[in-house]
Design a protein around this motif. Sequence first.
Motif, PDB file in Angstrom:
ATOM      1  N   GLN A 178       0.866  22.715 -15.275  1.00 45.34           N
ATOM      2  CA  GLN A 178       1.219  21.328 -15.590  1.00 45.34           C
ATOM      3  C   GLN A 178       2.223  21.272 -16.740  1.00 45.34           C
ATOM      4  N   GLU A 179       2.012  22.099 -17.751  1.00 49.49           N
ATOM      5  CA  GLU A 179       2.934  22.114 -18.892  1.00 49.49           C
ATOM      6  C   GLU A 179       4.314  22.633 -18.482  1.00 49.49           C
ATOM      7  N   ILE A 180       4.342  23.637 -17.620  1.00 55.15           N
ATOM      8  CA  ILE A 180       5.623  24.134 -17.106  1.00 55.15           C
ATOM      9  C   ILE A 180       6.312  23.049 -16.290  1.00 55.15           C
ATOM     10  N   ALA A 181       5.538  22.329 -15.480  1.00 61.64           N
ATOM     11  CA  ALA A 181       6.100  21.250 -14.665  1.00 61.64           C
ATOM     12  C   ALA A 181       6.757  20.189 -15.542  1.00 61.64           C
ATOM     13  N   GLU A 182       6.100  19.840 -16.641  1.00 63.06           N
ATOM     14  CA  GLU A 182       6.636  18.820 -17.545  1.00 63.06           C
ATOM     15  C   GLU A 182       7.920  19.297 -18.226  1.00 63.06           C
ATOM     16  N   THR A 184      10.110  21.554 -16.995  1.00 65.71           N
ATOM     17  CA  THR A 184      11.184  21.870 -16.053  1.00 65.71           C
ATOM     18  C   THR A 184      11.548  20.721 -15.122  1.00 65.71           C
ATOM     19  N   GLY A 185      10.629  19.763 -14.960  1.00 63.19           N
ATOM     20  CA  GLY A 185      10.884  18.652 -14.051  1.00 63.19           C
ATOM     21  C   GLY A 185      10.500  18.932 -12.612  1.00 63.19           C
ATOM     22  N   VAL A 186       9.856  20.071 -12.348  1.00 64.28           N
ATOM     23  CA  VAL A 186       9.377  20.351 -10.994  1.00 64.28           C
ATOM     24  C   VAL A 186       7.939  19.871 -10.873  1.00 64.28           C
ATOM     25  N   SER A 187       7.407  19.866  -9.652  1.00 63.46           N
ATOM     26  CA  SER A 187       6.018  19.454  -9.465  1.00 63.46           C
ATOM     27  C   SER A 187       5.072  20.533  -9.982  1.00 63.46           C
ATOM     28  N   ARG A 188       3.821  20.156 -10.229  1.00 58.41           N
ATOM     29  CA  ARG A 188       2.836  21.126 -10.708  1.00 58.41           C
ATOM     30  C   ARG A 188       2.621  22.215  -9.666  1.00 58.41           C
TER      31      ARG A 188
END
Length: 226
Positions: A178-182, A184-188
């Motif tokens: 989830q933190e990576i998604a936030e 980078t702008g990709v989905s979780r």
Amino acid sequence: MIEVLVVDDDVRVARVNAAYVAKVPGFAVTGEAHSAAEALARLEAAPRPDLVLMDHYLPDETGLAVVREMRRRGLQTDVIMVTAARDVSTVQAAMRHGALQYLVKPFAFAGLRAKLEAYAELRRTLDGGGEAEQAEVDRIFGALSAPSEPQLPKGHSPTTAELVRRSLMNADGPLSAQEIAERTGVSRQTAQRYLKLLERTGRATLTLKYGDAGRPEHRYVWATRA
């Protein structure tokens, strides 16, 4: 011992690449540079390195411009390009200016290790000196033909892989999908898929964070800092 200068505009990436080099027997890192000017200064200073891992995208000049200037100054240090530049014109120019290898980012440790081991084999072959018959010439050129790192699995984007990789490398500690998604702008779900790929290829390490109840949270850290 083959002495290596690591050139990359990103301090963290340079540090990771230097750690990779240090893991390969027979190689030692003599220093890092983060700009063209710094690279040329280090290449002029004694003792001079045997090999430079050269990024192309530097803040003051391109890596290829550095290679051209090296040759103009009579610096014969060998060069392996290590860069995200994928356009054929850049690859062709690297060949023309004498780069021995070209490694495209992102890559795993195995990809760089293969290039370095091939370079070491080339050095051993050339150290023999003397004259070369055709078979020996073929062996010299063949030493540069190390197998490249496997391509990304089908359905994976190099751009997304690089986003996730850099986010993880630049983090101060383990991150969840989830933190990576936030960041980078990709989905979780997409972040999770690329994180698992990094784990499988040895570039990321999985850690578990246990809460008060329920399943533990999967968190990932770049392998060289695990």
